[in-house]
Scaffold this motif. Structure first.
Motif, PDB file in Angstrom:
ATOM      1  N   THR A  93       0.809  -1.220   0.000  1.00 26.37           N
ATOM      2  CA  THR A  93       0.000   0.000   0.000  1.00 26.37           C
ATOM      3  C   THR A  93       0.846   1.276   0.000  1.00 26.37           C
ATOM      4  O   THR A  93       0.304   2.363   0.088  1.00 26.37           O
ATOM      5  CB  THR A  93      -0.927   0.027   1.229  1.00 26.37           C
ATOM      6  N   TYR A  94       2.155   1.155  -0.125  1.00 27.18           N
ATOM      7  CA  TYR A  94       3.035   2.325  -0.074  1.00 27.18           C
ATOM      8  C   TYR A  94       2.778   3.262  -1.257  1.00 27.18           C
ATOM      9  O   TYR A  94       2.631   2.833  -2.394  1.00 27.18           O
ATOM     10  CB  TYR A  94       4.506   1.906  -0.089  1.00 27.18           C
ATOM     11  N   VAL A  95       2.726   4.548  -0.957  1.00 25.15           N
ATOM     12  CA  VAL A  95       2.576   5.585  -1.978  1.00 25.15           C
ATOM     13  C   VAL A  95       3.615   6.669  -1.710  1.00 25.15           C
ATOM     14  O   VAL A  95       3.763   7.135  -0.579  1.00 25.15           O
ATOM     15  CB  VAL A  95       1.162   6.214  -1.934  1.00 25.15           C
ATOM     16  N   ASN A  96       4.321   7.086  -2.750  1.00 31.63           N
ATOM     17  CA  ASN A  96       5.271   8.184  -2.633  1.00 31.63           C
ATOM     18  C   ASN A  96       4.525   9.482  -2.916  1.00 31.63           C
ATOM     19  O   ASN A  96       4.370   9.893  -4.069  1.00 31.63           O
ATOM     20  CB  ASN A  96       6.427   8.003  -3.619  1.00 31.63           C
ATOM     21  N   PHE A  97       4.047  10.150  -1.878  1.00 29.54           N
ATOM     22  CA  PHE A  97       3.274  11.379  -2.022  1.00 29.54           C
ATOM     23  C   PHE A  97       4.110  12.534  -2.558  1.00 29.54           C
ATOM     24  O   PHE A  97       3.568  13.501  -3.053  1.00 29.54           O
ATOM     25  CB  PHE A  97       2.671  11.800  -0.668  1.00 29.54           C
ATOM     26  N   ARG A  98       5.424  12.436  -2.455  1.00 31.02           N
ATOM     27  CA  ARG A  98       6.300  13.528  -2.880  1.00 31.02           C
ATOM     28  C   ARG A  98       6.865  13.314  -4.285  1.00 31.02           C
ATOM     29  O   ARG A  98       7.822  13.967  -4.675  1.00 31.02           O
ATOM     30  CB  ARG A  98       7.432  13.687  -1.877  1.00 31.02           C
ATOM     31  N   ASN A  99       6.269  12.434  -5.052  1.00 27.82           N
ATOM     32  CA  ASN A  99       6.718  12.165  -6.409  1.00 27.82           C
ATOM     33  C   ASN A  99       6.364  13.346  -7.313  1.00 27.82           C
ATOM     34  O   ASN A  99       5.226  13.520  -7.728  1.00 27.82           O
ATOM     35  CB  ASN A  99       6.073  10.885  -6.943  1.00 27.82           C
ATOM     36  N   ALA A 100       7.342  14.162  -7.628  1.00 30.48           N
ATOM     37  CA  ALA A 100       7.112  15.355  -8.448  1.00 30.48           C
ATOM     38  C   ALA A 100       7.021  15.025  -9.936  1.00 30.48           C
ATOM     39  O   ALA A 100       6.687  15.886 -10.738  1.00 30.48           O
ATOM     40  CB  ALA A 100       8.222  16.370  -8.200  1.00 30.48           C
ATOM     41  N   ASN A 101       7.286  13.782 -10.301  1.00 34.81           N
ATOM     42  CA  ASN A 101       7.267  13.389 -11.719  1.00 34.81           C
ATOM     43  C   ASN A 101       5.980  12.684 -12.120  1.00 34.81           C
ATOM     44  O   ASN A 101       5.919  12.062 -13.178  1.00 34.81           O
ATOM     45  CB  ASN A 101       8.460  12.478 -12.027  1.00 34.81           C
ATOM     46  N   ARG A 102       4.962  12.769 -11.323  1.00 28.84           N
ATOM     47  CA  ARG A 102       3.722  12.077 -11.636  1.00 28.84           C
ATOM     48  C   ARG A 102       2.812  12.932 -12.512  1.00 28.84           C
ATOM     49  O   ARG A 102       2.974  14.142 -12.625  1.00 28.84           O
ATOM     50  CB  ARG A 102       2.996  11.684 -10.356  1.00 28.84           C
ATOM     51  N   ALA A 103       1.823  12.268 -13.094  1.00 30.33           N
ATOM     52  CA  ALA A 103       0.819  12.953 -13.910  1.00 30.33           C
ATOM     53  C   ALA A 103      -0.149  13.721 -13.008  1.00 30.33           C
ATOM     54  O   ALA A 103      -0.247  13.447 -11.813  1.00 30.33           O
ATOM     55  CB  ALA A 103       0.052  11.915 -14.731  1.00 30.33           C
ATOM     56  N   PRO A 104      -0.891  14.673 -13.573  1.00 33.67           N
ATOM     57  CA  PRO A 104      -1.942  15.341 -12.795  1.00 33.67           C
ATOM     58  C   PRO A 104      -2.914  14.313 -12.219  1.00 33.67           C
ATOM     59  O   PRO A 104      -3.166  13.272 -12.841  1.00 33.67           O
ATOM     60  CB  PRO A 104      -2.630  16.237 -13.822  1.00 33.67           C
ATOM     61  N   LEU A 105      -3.458  14.613 -11.049  1.00 34.08           N
ATOM     62  CA  LEU A 105      -4.297  13.658 -10.333  1.00 34.08           C
ATOM     63  C   LEU A 105      -5.614  14.309  -9.933  1.00 34.08           C
ATOM     64  O   LEU A 105      -5.621  15.375  -9.311  1.00 34.08           O
ATOM     65  CB  LEU A 105      -3.553  13.175  -9.082  1.00 34.08           C
ATOM     66  N   LEU A 106      -6.710  13.668 -10.303  1.00 38.54           N
ATOM     67  CA  LEU A 106      -8.047  14.149  -9.963  1.00 38.54           C
ATOM     68  C   LEU A 106      -8.749  13.112  -9.099  1.00 38.54           C
ATOM     69  O   LEU A 106      -8.878  11.954  -9.500  1.00 38.54           O
ATOM     70  CB  LEU A 106      -8.867  14.394 -11.236  1.00 38.54           C
ATOM     71  N   PHE A 107      -9.197  13.522  -7.931  1.00 42.29           N
ATOM     72  CA  PHE A 107     -10.009  12.674  -7.068  1.00 42.29           C
ATOM     73  C   PHE A 107     -11.470  13.019  -7.306  1.00 42.29           C
ATOM     74  O   PHE A 107     -11.847  14.191  -7.227  1.00 42.29           O
ATOM     75  CB  PHE A 107      -9.678  12.908  -5.584  1.00 42.29           C
ATOM     76  N   LEU A 108     -12.287  12.017  -7.575  1.00 38.52           N
ATOM     77  CA  LEU A 108     -13.724  12.194  -7.739  1.00 38.52           C
ATOM     78  C   LEU A 108     -14.415  11.554  -6.555  1.00 38.52           C
ATOM     79  O   LEU A 108     -14.066  10.446  -6.153  1.00 38.52           O
ATOM     80  CB  LEU A 108     -14.211  11.543  -9.034  1.00 38.52           C
ATOM     81  N   SER A 109     -15.399  12.238  -6.011  1.00 42.61           N
ATOM     82  CA  SER A 109     -16.088  11.722  -4.838  1.00 42.61           C
ATOM     83  C   SER A 109     -17.573  12.027  -4.937  1.00 42.61           C
ATOM     84  O   SER A 109     -17.971  13.065  -5.460  1.00 42.61           O
ATOM     85  CB  SER A 109     -15.515  12.374  -3.575  1.00 42.61           C
ATOM     86  N   GLY A 110     -18.376  11.097  -4.430  1.00 46.16           N
ATOM     87  CA  GLY A 110     -19.803  11.333  -4.310  1.00 46.16           C
ATOM     88  C   GLY A 110     -20.099  11.916  -2.940  1.00 46.16           C
ATOM     89  O   GLY A 110     -19.490  11.520  -1.943  1.00 46.16           O
ATOM     90  N   GLU A 111     -21.009  12.852  -2.885  1.00 47.69           N
ATOM     91  CA  GLU A 111     -21.366  13.500  -1.624  1.00 47.69           C
ATOM     92  C   GLU A 111     -21.758  12.485  -0.543  1.00 47.69           C
ATOM     93  O   GLU A 111     -21.457  12.667   0.629  1.00 47.69           O
ATOM     94  CB  GLU A 111     -22.534  14.460  -1.872  1.00 47.69           C
ATOM     95  N   HIS A 112     -22.406  11.404  -0.946  1.00 47.43           N
ATOM     96  CA  HIS A 112     -22.890  10.393   0.002  1.00 47.43           C
ATOM     97  C   HIS A 112     -22.097   9.090  -0.094  1.00 47.43           C
ATOM     98  O   HIS A 112     -22.610   8.016   0.207  1.00 47.43           O
ATOM     99  CB  HIS A 112     -24.375  10.124  -0.238  1.00 47.43           C
ATOM    100  N   ASP A 113     -20.847   9.177  -0.504  1.00 49.13           N
ATOM    101  CA  ASP A 113     -19.980   8.005  -0.645  1.00 49.13           C
ATOM    102  C   ASP A 113     -19.605   7.497   0.743  1.00 49.13           C
ATOM    103  O   ASP A 113     -18.977   8.208   1.524  1.00 49.13           O
ATOM    104  CB  ASP A 113     -18.731   8.393  -1.432  1.00 49.13           C
TER     105      ASP A 113
END
Length: 126
Positions: free
Chosen positions: A51-71
């Motif tokens: 489950t490791y994620v490198n949050f400081r990866n400056a070489n990644r593509a743009p990232l969009l989080f989509l969420s439902g109000e009642h998710d």
């Protein structure tokens, strides 16, 4: 395995009963328990895990989080927290919350609104 109230709560809580059952029959796929256990125990294991994620990866593509109000599975507050973590210098991270939607946004009426938003966002950030 038959109809699941867990499915309804986690994925289809804003759908009418008949539509929620139909999405269960069409989309439900049993998965190994290791996915749940690896995620829930990640904080107890030292070092990088599945489950490791490198949050400081400056070489990644743009990232969009989509969420439902009642998710119930990934509520907007969780998505907003996730988005805040992905703030490496020079990167683009956005979040969009869709009112009245559950986790299974793509199977709700007017799903095209979400698809159009995501496509427009991606084209604007390429």
């Amino acid at each position: 395995m038959g109809w699941s109230s867990t499915w309804r709560y986690a994925f289809a809580n804003t759908l009418p009963e008949d539509q929620a059952r139909a999405t269960y029959e069409r989309c439900h796929i049993p998965a190994p328990g290791s996915i749940v256990w690896n995620s829930s125990l990640a904080n107890l294991h030292p070092g990088h895990t599945d489950t490791y994620v490198n949050f400081r990866n400056a070489n990644r593509a743009p990232l969009l989080f989509l969420s439902g109000e009642h998710d119930h599975l990934m509520p907007p507050k969780v998505q907003m927290s996730n988005a805040r973590h992905y703030k490496a210098e020079g990167t683009i991270t956005d979040i969009k919350v869709f009112p009245g939607r559950s986790h299974l946004m793509a199977d709700q009426d007017d799903w095209q609104e979400i698809a159009d938003y995501a496509l427009d966002w991606a084209l604007a950030h390429t």
